[in-house]
Design an enzyme around this catalytic site. Structure first.
Site, PDB file in Angstrom:
ATOM      1  N   ALA A  13       0.794  -1.238   0.000  1.00 22.85           N
ATOM      2  CA  ALA A  13       0.000   0.000   0.000  1.00 22.85           C
ATOM      3  C   ALA A  13       0.824   1.284   0.000  1.00 22.85           C
ATOM      4  CB  ALA A  13      -0.933  -0.007   1.216  1.00 22.85           C
ATOM      5  N   GLY A  15       3.647   1.775  -1.527  1.00 19.15           N
ATOM      6  CA  GLY A  15       4.484   1.884  -2.719  1.00 19.15           C
ATOM      7  C   GLY A  15       3.905   2.812  -3.782  1.00 19.15           C
ATOM      8  N   ARG A  39       4.896  -3.787   4.379  1.00 21.77           N
ATOM      9  CA  ARG A  39       5.970  -4.570   5.002  1.00 21.77           C
ATOM     10  C   ARG A  39       6.033  -4.337   6.506  1.00 21.77           C
ATOM     11  NH1 ARG A  39      11.207  -2.859   5.844  1.00 21.77           N
ATOM     12  NH2 ARG A  39      10.796  -0.945   4.692  1.00 21.77           N
ATOM     13  N   GLY A 100       0.077  -8.049  -9.491  1.00 21.63           N
ATOM     14  CA  GLY A 100       0.809  -7.188 -10.420  1.00 21.63           C
ATOM     15  C   GLY A 100       2.298  -7.243 -10.174  1.00 21.63           C
ATOM     16  N   THR A 101       2.702  -7.851  -9.053  1.00 16.88           N
ATOM     17  CA  THR A 101       4.124  -7.944  -8.712  1.00 16.88           C
ATOM     18  C   THR A 101       4.880  -8.663  -9.818  1.00 16.88           C
ATOM     19  OG1 THR A 101       3.506  -8.038  -6.398  1.00 16.88           O
ATOM     20  CG2 THR A 101       5.732  -8.759  -6.939  1.00 16.88           C
ATOM     21  N   ALA A 124      -0.758 -10.509 -14.227  1.00 15.50           N
ATOM     22  CA  ALA A 124      -0.294  -9.850 -15.460  1.00 15.50           C
ATOM     23  C   ALA A 124       0.925  -9.005 -15.133  1.00 15.50           C
ATOM     24  CB  ALA A 124      -1.400  -8.970 -16.043  1.00 15.50           C
ATOM     25  N   HIS A 157      12.901   1.928 -17.616  1.00  7.33           N
ATOM     26  CA  HIS A 157      12.114   2.176 -16.400  1.00  7.33           C
ATOM     27  C   HIS A 157      12.895   3.063 -15.437  1.00  7.33           C
ATOM     28  CE1 HIS A 157       9.592  -1.260 -17.645  1.00  7.33           C
ATOM     29  NE2 HIS A 157       8.677  -0.753 -16.834  1.00  7.33           N
ATOM     30  N   LYS A 161      13.424   0.559 -10.031  1.00  2.50           N
ATOM     31  CA  LYS A 161      12.888  -0.767 -10.384  1.00  2.50           C
ATOM     32  C   LYS A 161      13.936  -1.844 -10.105  1.00  2.50           C
ATOM     33  CE  LYS A 161      10.484  -3.314 -14.012  1.00  2.50           C
ATOM     34  NZ  LYS A 161       9.452  -3.831 -13.100  1.00  2.50           N
TER      35      LYS A 161
END
Ligand code: NAD
Length: 270
Positions: A13, A15, A39, A100-101, A124, A157, A161
């Protein structure tokens, strides 16, 4: 007529994606925030989810323990290690899951396949409608051009990332490989420097660049003799992934157990 409300639990949440998801849920009329998880020991724990997302207080505090029954669907954009724990918690509670991870290893992907026999899951690497269409265009182009056209992919990116190349780039490479009867893991090249040889015809090169604040850009090239085709997708707003994931969440609550992707959500599957 009463509109059906769907309660969303967000994992990760605090992130970039988690806060984008909180904002989208707050702006929607048919979604509520069931819980927010991050976390254990992290700075987000105990904070109000609305405030974390730069909006007004919501009265939902971020916790460090996922209790799937607090909502109708769990949406996970965190880290692969957390995803493993979350899948097991959702199976136990019988609650659908959106993942989504990215950066999941083979064993973690196998866990999803097994979990799909018990609960509905949408997994995905990219929840944008544009990238889902790009995947389809990549398959069509690869099949039409055939193996004489060499396929290479570059992606960009933001500097934070962790996984490289991106899950989306690997998924596009896989689509090209499948459309030309190749096994992606046999032909994927992600580091050419250590090979010390010329390009082999069957290879599919997939390379990641990192830096700045890019939300995600993917360029697939088909390189022929005297000509080149490029298919490009550029994301300029993280909200597209959040909206796609929540579209999947609305869809998944009515599905039987299974492992689905965005093709299924958008009705593009065979
Ligand atoms: P981020 O680092 O900003 O956020 C990740 C959040 O997960 C952090 O708040 C972190 O504290 C939290 N987290 C870590 N371990 C946890 C645990 N054990 N339990 C609960 N929460 C935990 O990253 P981000 O940019 O938001 O991306 C998150 C993931 O989503 C990455 O894997 C990224 O590649 C992926 N992603 C996927 C899509 C898509 O469309 N599928 C789009 C963008 C990002």
């Amino acid at each position: 007529m009463n509109q059906r409300m769907i309660s969303i639990i967000i994992v990760g949440a605090r992130g970039r994606m988690g806060t984008a998801l909180i904002r989208e849920v707050m702006e929607s009329e048919d979604l509520t925030l069931g819980a927010c998880v991050d976390r254990s020991g992290g700075p987000g724990i105990g904070q109000d989810a609305g405030r974390l997302a730069g909006r007004t207080d919501l009265g939902v505090l971020v916790t460090d323990e996922l209790r799937p029954r607090r909502g109708s669907v769990v949406v996970d954009f965190s880290l692969p290690k957390a995803t493993e724990t979350n899948v097991n918690a959702c199976i136990e509670a019988g609650i659908p899951l959106i993942i989504g991870t990215t950066g999941l290893n083979e064993q973690q992907e196998l866990l999803l396949t097994e979990a799909g026999e018990r609960i509905p899951i949408v997994y995905a690497a990219n929840f944008s409608v544009g990238v889902t269409l790009l995947l389809q265009l990549a398959s069509v182009a690869a099949a039409a051009l055939g193996p004489d056209w060499e396929a290479e992919l570059i992606e960009l990116h933001h500097r934070f990332k962790r996984d490289a190349p991106s899950g989306t780039a690997l998924r596009i490479g896989q689509a090209v490989a499948e459309a030309t009867d190749r096994k992606f893991s046999d032909v994927a090249i992600t580091d050419r420097a250590s090979l010390g040889r010329a390009r082999q015809p069957e290879e599919i090169g997939v390379f990641g660049m990192r830096g700045g604040d890019s939300i995600g850009e993917h360029t697939l090239m088909f390189l022929g003799e005297g000509e080149r085709i490029e298919l490009i997708h550029r994301a300029t707003d993280r909200a597209i992934f959040a909206r796609g994931a929540l579209r999947a969440a609305r869809w998944v609550v009515d599905q039987p157990p299974g492992l689905y992707d965005m093709y299924d959500v958008l009705g593009l599957g065979e």
